[in-house]
Design an enzyme around this catalytic site. Structure first.
Site, PDB file in Angstrom:
ATOM      1  NE  ARG A   1       8.089   5.716 -20.768  1.00 29.34           N
ATOM      2  CZ  ARG A   1       9.120   5.509 -20.354  1.00 29.34           C
ATOM      3  NH1 ARG A   1       9.809   6.609 -19.891  1.00 29.34           N
ATOM      4  NH2 ARG A   1       9.702   4.462 -19.902  1.00 29.34           N
TER       5      ARG A   1
ATOM      6  CE  LYS B   1       4.670   4.607 -18.229  1.00 38.86           C
ATOM      7  NZ  LYS B   1       4.679   3.407 -17.348  1.00 38.86           N
TER       8      LYS B   1
ATOM      9  CG  ASP C   1       2.277   1.172 -16.680  1.00 36.01           C
ATOM     10  OD1 ASP C   1       3.503   0.660 -16.572  1.00 36.01           O
ATOM     11  OD2 ASP C   1       2.281   2.133 -16.977  1.00 36.01           O
TER      12      ASP C   1
ATOM     13  NE  ARG D   1       4.772   0.639 -25.875  1.00 39.17           N
ATOM     14  CZ  ARG D   1       4.851   0.574 -24.457  1.00 39.17           C
ATOM     15  NH1 ARG D   1       4.099   0.219 -23.879  1.00 39.17           N
ATOM     16  NH2 ARG D   1       6.226   1.080 -23.915  1.00 39.17           N
TER      17      ARG D   1
HETATM   18  C1  OXD Z   1       6.856   2.006 -19.759  1.00 41.63           C
HETATM   19  C2  OXD Z   1       5.390   1.988 -20.160  1.00 41.63           C
HETATM   20  O1  OXD Z   1       7.395   2.602 -20.430  1.00 41.63           O
HETATM   21  O2  OXD Z   1       4.431   1.404 -19.309  1.00 41.63           O
HETATM   22  O3  OXD Z   1       7.060   1.857 -18.615  1.00 41.63           O
HETATM   23  O4  OXD Z   1       4.958   2.185 -21.266  1.00 41.63           O
HETATM   24 MN    MN Z   2       5.199   1.372 -17.263  1.00 37.90          MN
END
Ligand code: OXD
Ligand code: MN
Length: 582
Positions: A68, A205, A276, A368
């Site tokens: 990110r 997100k 998450d 990932r």
């Molecule tokens: C984070 C994710 O960066 O869940 O929090 O990918």
């Molecule tokens: Mn996260």
């Protein structure tokens, strides 16, 4: 397709991006297989060994596009203050103008995919519908795992239903032409120039935290960076907790925990609801209920193995997309601190031949796996329940080598909100910045709260007043170290021992010791059978360190100016006074 605003929006975006084709995704298996074939032909995806990893695929992102990008992420509101010191801000006009320049004509020679998706069970009163446009098959296949996606969502949307407009394009994947923009006033997200999950899977997100947090404030609920798990006790009763830890602090591992031998014998079981994100509402019974809006896991691979997270290892053996890990000659994958011996050779995350011992990383530290939640052996039976699960406890935490004890409990809701607001975590080797440096990350929401955090704290305080039976709030720290730098707590499955105490406190079954920072366990009320550890050190509160901490908190709170709720300053001053009296 009858939703007129949707049709005209797709038309308008296509006019700007100029794709050769537009494909409306139906979410079917046939469609998935067709897209996989297409992406395999172009090299965007690699099919892994189908005997060992059935249904699994492999992808590498551009080396400049592996995480990110918080510095390129903006909240675009008319008023700068409403974004707060916790966000980068741009005016909506500037945001649209800058991104339009990059999007213009960027899909020529490509297909624009239209994906209707639901965050939360389709039709649930908690759920929100989004429609994402993208020119990436990798993104479509990931969204198909992470959300409920397809024609059934369009049916649910109906003629005039509202949806979040999510536009995504890879453009030329150039960090200088990359923007992740949120327009809360228009219920719109524009993301361009990145194909990495957190930037490109807009349901995650961007929608479920940044935009949802602004909607939740308006509508009176909570959108949080939290795992949700059920703890079944020996009598068969299940208590659910929601827990917030900063990224890379083990949320996925905790959510899928396997009870250690002793506690398994007692009869404990864990049920995973989410790893998450939690959306939480006060129901008519006055309790807080939570759903996981997602349908899959987008987890960090390095460090995941059969000891740290056996359930995740099982979940990723089929129908999983692996990103930026090492590709082995037999068409399987590997990563640092994963299962099995270090391979003798492979192709690393950059696509180069790799051998061990050269000092080159095989998998990117942020590589990932994307796996359907239904693959997880500990999946909760309430995953599709429209009202989710009732929350007994909220748990905050972070990595602190010295300061915070293993566990402590808030004195009341307001004090609990203060505990969340002062959350902080030490940087690990996997993150940039100074090793060990403390980063303030209130409620683990610093990169994800879509509006001024001072207003977010007020909202948390207001939520407490709406509940007749608010969850108790706790703070945990699995990462305390002794003077030699050795971890004092074994972590992983053993964390259940602390959760057992938390649940007992929620039920009023055990006494606790009142201290300056909150309630601490009486040593005998923790089941530590079979463990050899220094409990006094784990539960120690160093008064001088805490006084130092309150100074850092004052500084942090001051960044919010007069917008910070007075109640948090009151809680802060009360803590300072209690520390002086110790
Ligand atoms: C984070 C994710 O960066 O869940 O929090 O990918
Ligand atoms: Mn996260």
């Amino acid at each position: 397709m009858r939703n007129k605003p949707l049709l005209s929006w797709v038309e308008e975006m296509a006019k700007m991006c100029q794709p050769d084709k537009i494909h409306w995704c139906d979410g079917s298996v046939e469609e998935k297989e067709r897209l996989e074939e297409e992406a395999i032909k172009t090299g965007e995806l690699i099919r892994l060994n189908q005997e060992k990893l059935p249904g699994c695929l492999f992808h590498r992102t551009d080396p400049s596009d592996v995480a990110r990008t918080e510095d390129l992420t903006f909240i675009c509101t008319s008023d700068k203050d409403s974004a707060g010191p916790n966000n980068n801000w741009m005016s909506p006009e500037e945001g649209y103008r800058k991104a339009r320049e990059i999007f213009a004509g960027s899909m020529t020679g490509r297909t624009m995919y239209v994906m209707p998706f639901s965050m939360g069970p389709v039709g649930s009163p908690f759920a929100k519908i989004g429609v994402q446009l993208t020119d990436s098959i990798y993104v479509v296949l990931n969204m198909r795992i992470m959300t409920r996606m397809g024609t059934h969502v369009l049916d649910n949307l109906g003629e005039w239903g509202e949806f979040t407009k999510c536009l995504h394009g890879k453009a030329d994947v150039n960090p200088n032409r990359r923007l992740i923009l949120h327009f809360p006033e228009d219920n719109t997200i524009w993301s361009v120039g990145s194909g990495y999950g957190g930037n490109a899977l807009l349901g995650k997100k961007c929608l479920s935290l940044r935009l949802a947090s602004t909607i939740a404030k308006k509508e009176g609920w909570l959108a949080e960076h939290m795992l949700i798990m059920g703890i079944e006790d020996p009598s068969g009763n299940i208590d659910y907790i929601a827990a917030a830890f900063p990224s890379a602090c083990g949320k996925t591992n905790l959510a899928m925990l396997i009870p250690p031998e002793g506690l398994k014998k007692k009869g404990y079981r864990i049920w995973t609801v989410g790893d998450d994100i939690a959306w939480m509402q006060v129901d008519s019974d006055g309790n807080l209920w939570a759903i996981n809006p997602e349908a899959g896991f987008f987890g960090v691979a390095p460090g995941t193995n059969s000891l740290t997270n056996p359930n995740a290892m099982t979940a990723i053996q089929k129908d999983t997309i692996y990103t930026n890990v090492l590709l082995k000659p037999d068409g399987t994958v590997w990563w640092e601190d994963g299962d099995g011996a270090v391979p003798e050779e492979g192709i690393d995350w950059l696509g180069n031949p790799w051998k061990p011992g050269t000092g080159v990383q095989a998998a990117h530290p942020n590589s990932r796996f994307t796996a359907p939640i239904t693959n997880c052996p500990s999946i909760s039976h309430r995953i599709e329940h429209h009202h989710g699960v009732p929350i007994s406890a909220i748990v905050f935490g972070g990595k602190r080598s010295h300061l915070t004890p293993l566990v402590y409990e808030a004195l009341n809701w307001e004090h609990g909100v203060y505990m969340g607001a002062i959350m902080a975590s030490e940087r690990t080797a996997a993150q940039y910045g100074k090793l060990g440096e403390v980063r303030r990350d209130p409620m683990a929401m610093l990169p994800f709260c879509g509006y001024n955090m001072a207003d977010y704290f007020s909202h948390w305080l207001d939520m407490g007043k709406k509940m007749t039976n608010p969850p108790k709030i706790f703070n945990v720290n699995w990462f305390k170290r002794d003077d030699n730098g050795k971890f004092l707590w074994p972590g992983y499955g053993e964390n259940l021992r602390v959760l057992e105490w938390i649940i007992a406190r929620c039920k009023g079954d055990v006494e606790a010791k009142k201290t300056a920072i909150g309630y601490l366990p009486m040593p005998e009320s923790l089941d530590l059978n079979g463990l050899d550890l220094e409990l006094e050190k784990l539960l120690e509160i160093n008064q001088q360190d805490w006084i130092e901490e309150t100074k850092a908190v004052s500084e942090f709170f001051s960044t919010f100016g007069s917008r910070l709720p007075q109640i948090l300053w009151d809680e802060h001053n009360a803590l300072c006074n209690r520390l002086k009296m110790e």
